[in-house]
Structures are given as structure tokens and as C-alpha cells.
Design a protein around this motif. Structure first.
Motif, mmCIF file in Angstrom:
data_model
loop_
_atom_site.group_PDB
_atom_site.id
_atom_site.type_symbol
_atom_site.label_atom_id
_atom_site.label_comp_id
_atom_site.label_asym_id
_atom_site.label_seq_id
_atom_site.Cartn_x
_atom_site.Cartn_y
_atom_site.Cartn_z
ATOM 1 N N THR A 209 38.127 39.284 52.477
ATOM 2 C CA THR A 209 37.507 40.760 51.177
ATOM 3 C C THR A 209 35.868 40.557 50.854
ATOM 4 O O THR A 209 35.098 41.459 50.375
ATOM 5 C CB THR A 209 38.681 41.339 49.845
ATOM 6 N N PHE A 210 35.585 39.208 51.374
ATOM 7 C CA PHE A 210 34.084 38.877 50.866
ATOM 8 C C PHE A 210 33.507 39.607 51.340
ATOM 9 O O PHE A 210 33.473 39.411 52.553
ATOM 10 C CB PHE A 210 33.807 37.755 50.482
ATOM 11 N N LYS A 211 32.473 40.247 50.964
ATOM 12 C CA LYS A 211 31.247 41.309 52.284
ATOM 13 C C LYS A 211 32.139 41.932 52.953
ATOM 14 O O LYS A 211 31.799 42.070 54.481
ATOM 15 C CB LYS A 211 30.167 40.099 52.537
ATOM 16 N N ARG A 212 33.615 42.211 52.695
ATOM 17 C CA ARG A 212 33.818 43.220 54.162
ATOM 18 C C ARG A 212 34.496 42.417 54.992
ATOM 19 O O ARG A 212 34.704 42.755 56.337
ATOM 20 C CB ARG A 212 33.307 44.033 54.676
ATOM 21 N N ALA B 37 42.841 35.832 39.567
ATOM 22 C CA ALA B 37 41.999 35.549 38.609
ATOM 23 C C ALA B 37 41.297 34.551 39.679
ATOM 24 O O ALA B 37 39.789 33.944 39.072
ATOM 25 C CB ALA B 37 42.475 35.110 37.229
ATOM 26 N N SER B 38 42.427 33.475 40.042
ATOM 27 C CA SER B 38 41.852 32.575 41.136
ATOM 28 C C SER B 38 40.652 33.303 41.884
ATOM 29 O O SER B 38 40.055 32.544 42.845
ATOM 30 C CB SER B 38 42.696 31.747 41.398
ATOM 31 N N CYS B 39 41.075 34.503 43.187
ATOM 32 C CA CYS B 39 40.271 34.486 43.670
ATOM 33 C C CYS B 39 38.875 35.527 42.757
ATOM 34 O O CYS B 39 37.820 34.846 43.562
ATOM 35 C CB CYS B 39 40.844 36.030 44.369
ATOM 36 N N LEU B 40 38.867 35.787 41.864
ATOM 37 C CA LEU B 40 37.643 36.223 40.820
ATOM 38 C C LEU B 40 36.616 34.952 41.280
ATOM 39 O O LEU B 40 35.954 34.521 41.778
ATOM 40 C CB LEU B 40 37.599 36.121 40.028
ATOM 41 N N LYS B 41 37.318 33.430 40.941
ATOM 42 C CA LYS B 41 36.608 32.636 40.532
ATOM 43 C C LYS B 41 36.051 32.333 42.209
ATOM 44 O O LYS B 41 34.761 31.689 41.927
ATOM 45 C CB LYS B 41 37.523 31.615 40.185
ATOM 46 N N VAL B 42 36.848 32.588 42.762
ATOM 47 C CA VAL B 42 36.646 32.103 44.079
ATOM 48 C C VAL B 42 35.582 32.816 45.210
ATOM 49 O O VAL B 42 33.922 32.195 45.756
ATOM 50 C CB VAL B 42 37.255 31.972 45.220
#
Length: 356
Positions: free
Chosen positions: A112-115, A74-79
Motif C-alpha cells: 500500500t505504500f506509494k501504491r 497503528a503499527s502500519c502507520l509507524k512503518v
């Protein structure tokens, strides 16, 4: 005592670290710079960071709540959403400014963001300095289960400034100290002898031992980056320690234990099990237990607590083919990996801890 060099993830200490960070930003010219903090480091550490960077307060800052209970998807999703809303691209850099939750979660989000974005760790707790920021392990918890989701991805660099430790309460200092005690037990008698009588108020000696602790972990990780053998020794005390931490985290009637507080108990339990099963000297077992209990007050465990901790062991990441595998010690500096331990012996270890 200024740097520990690697192909990736080199650790730079104090002023050299800040200089390297500025040089890296100047050389890379990132499209955007993002700072990940939690509520505590936003208040206590971000102003010092901006001062050292010579930057204003306009750098995009993403804040997550403080605490292990927020180290989740959930925290990852927010970031991830914040990075997307702020137009982060693959030429952006994420700076993780905080303790182990921030560096673990921030590294995972960046990887993991934009690989994959470049990220830099600036640990602000003793635990993060000697453990979480070194070795490339990133990730989050799955419910109350520790570090079940993640990847191994090295930071671009680690900046380690022990001035951040001035912001910590004593219990958080000792939480990191448990990992340093572990390094002594698995690595060498010489380091154990130096570390076991440390007073964390002795800043000069603490700085030296932090450097040595980071060097120990770095040496092990460099030899075995993906934890196929030697790196498993860094989990000494963590099989039961993580189970204890998870149990206390999910219980409504138990106080939440800091990571190091749970690991300290795990170290005593693992050393007792080592003595019973592979011959760790009895006199040393008592000396190790006494040393650890000098720093960490005892915690009470009921029969139900112990049974639940044992049930949680099936989720340990070292397990193989359904077997729970422990790291044990034949002696200080002589670890054995992939050891199978009976539940009866685990109960005996808790009994030893209770009665010591």
C-alpha cells in the motif's frame, strides 16, 4: 527439496534461497533496502540474516513490537512513516524478517505504500513458514478481530531457512504444527499419517514435512488465488479457531492463546461438527482428537466464553449474505465448503471437547 516455483512468490529453501536473494538484489539494484523485524527477530534473527546476506548493519531496519496485539493499523502507520522518513521510493525493496505478524503486516504496508513496493518474506517461525508467508494474504487485525483489513499481494519471493527455528520456544513450534495437521486433514490421508506422529525435535523429518506442507498450500492457492472455492478449505478449523483466538485476545481474564493453539481447538470442534453433520467417521473423530490433544493441552471454556465466541463468528471473512459458513470434512482429504452449522451443534462440539 529446494524450491517451489510460481510466476510470483516462489519459495526457495536454505542456501538456494540466500543465493536467489543475493541474485535478485544484484539484478534489481533497488534504490534502498529495508528490513522489517519485531523486537524478537531483531535480537535473534537479524544477525544471522546480515551474515547470510554478507551485509553490514547499516541497512535501514524498522522494528515493530512483538505480538498479535500489535498487528494493527497503528503499527502500519509507524512503518509507513518510517519508510517515508527514510525516503523509500517505488524502487525500494522491503524484506519482512519474522513470524506471521511481520510477514502479514509488512506485506500489507509494502503493498500500500506509494501504491506498491516489492517485498520479500523471510519467515522465522514454523507458523509463518507453512502458512503466513505463502499465498499472498497480507493484512492486520481490526481491534481484536483477526485479519479484517488487508489485500492479496504476492511477495517477490519467499526465503525459507529452517535454521531460524532453532530460536523458537517449543510452544511456538507447536503453534505452526497445528497448521501442518490441518493440511493433513484437508489434503490427504497419506500426509496425515506422516504428520500425526512427528516429533518436532526430529529436524530431518520436520524439514521434509515443512517442504510438503508448503507445497500443499501452494498447490491449493495456485488453483484458487482469490479464495472463491478451493482455497477456502485452508480455513478448516479457523472459523471457530479465530473466534476463540479473538475472544482470548480481548479478554482481561484469559491467557492469550497462540494462533496454532486456538486453531488446534478449532480443528477438534470442526471435526466433531463434521461427524455430526456430514458423516465424518466417529472412530476417526476420536483418533484425530487424541492426536491433537497429544500436542496441545486442553483449555477450559465457560458458557459465557462459548456464547461470546459464537457472537464473534459474524465477523468471519468466509461469511456470505449474513450466513456463517464452515469448512467441514466428509473424511480425511475430503473437505466441503460453505456449510451452515447451528449454534446448538457448536455447543455440542464444545461439550465433546470438554469431555474427551
Amino acid at each position: 527439496m529446494e524450491k517451489i516455483l510460481n510466476k510470483k512468490g516462489s519459495v526457495y529453501f536454505k542456501e538456494l534461497g540466500w543465493n536467489k536473494l543475493l541474485q535478485h538484489i544484484e539484478k534489481q539494484k533497488p534504490a534502498k533496502l529495508f528490513i522489517l523485524v519485531d523486537n524478537n527477530t531483531k535480537t535473534h534473527c537479524l544477525p544471522y540474516f546480515l551474515e547470510k546476506l554478507g551485509a553490514d548493519e547499516n541497512i535501514p531496519t524498522i522494528t515493530i513490537p512483538t505480538g498479535e496485539e500489535h498487528k494493527n493499523i497503528a503499527s502500519c502507520l509507524k512503518v509507513w512513516n518510517s519508510l517515508s522518513e527514510k525516503n523509500a521510493d517505488r524502487n525500494s525493496i522491503v524484506i519482512n524478517l519474522g513470524g506471521g505478524v511481520v510477514t502479514d503486516l509488512g506485506g500489507f504496508v509494502a503493498a500500500t505504500f506509494k501504491r506498491g513496493l516489492t517485498f520479500i518474506n523471510i519467515p522465522t517461525t514454523l507458523l509463518a513458514m507453512v502458512d503466513a508467508s505463502v499465498g499472498g494474504k497480507t493484512g492486520v487485525d481490526l481491534g481484536h478481530l483477526k485479519n479484517q483489513i488487508g489485500v492479496i499481494k504476492q511477495p517477490e519471493m519467499v526465503i525459507l531457512d529452517t535454521n531460524f527455528l532453532n530460536t523458537l520456544p517449543k510452544e511456538h513450534l507447536y503453534s505452526g504444527f497445528a497448521e501442518m495437521l490441518k493440511h493433513g486433514l484437508i489434503y490427504s490421508e497419506e500426509y496425515w499419517e506422516r504428520i500425526k506422529n512427528l516429533t518436532v525435535d526430529n529436524k530431518v523429518e520436520l524439514d521434509k514435512l515443512i517442504f510438503d506442507s508448503v507445497a500443499i498450500k501452494n498447490e491449493i492457492v495456485t488453483k484458487d488465488p482469490f479464495e472463491t472455492n478451493l482455497r477456502k478449505t485452508l480455513n478448516y478449523g479457523h472459523t471457530l479457531g479465530h473466534g476463540i483466538e479473538s475472544h482470548f485476545l480481548e479478554s482481561n481474564s484469559k491467557p492469550t492463546l497462540l494462533h496454532g493453539e486456538a486453531v488446534a481447538i478449532g480443528l477438534i470442534l470442526a471435526t466433531f461438527i463434521s461427524s455430526e453433520s456430514i458423516g465424518f467417521p466417529k472412530n476417526r473423530l476420536n483418533a484425530v482428537s487424541e492426536t491433537i490433544l497429544n500436542y496441545f493441552p486442553k483449555v477450559n471454556f465457560t458458557q459465557n466464553d462459548i456464547e461470546h465466541v459464537i457472537k464473534l463468528l459474524v465477523f468471519d471473512k468466509k461469511n456470505s449474505n449474513g450466513k456463517v459458513l464452515f469448512v467441514l470434512l466428509e473424511n480425511i482429504g475430503c473437505p466441503h465448503i460453505n456449510c451452515i452449522v447451528s449454534n446448538d451443534l457448536i455447543f455440542k462440539a464444545f461439550e465433546y471437547y470438554k469431555n474427551f
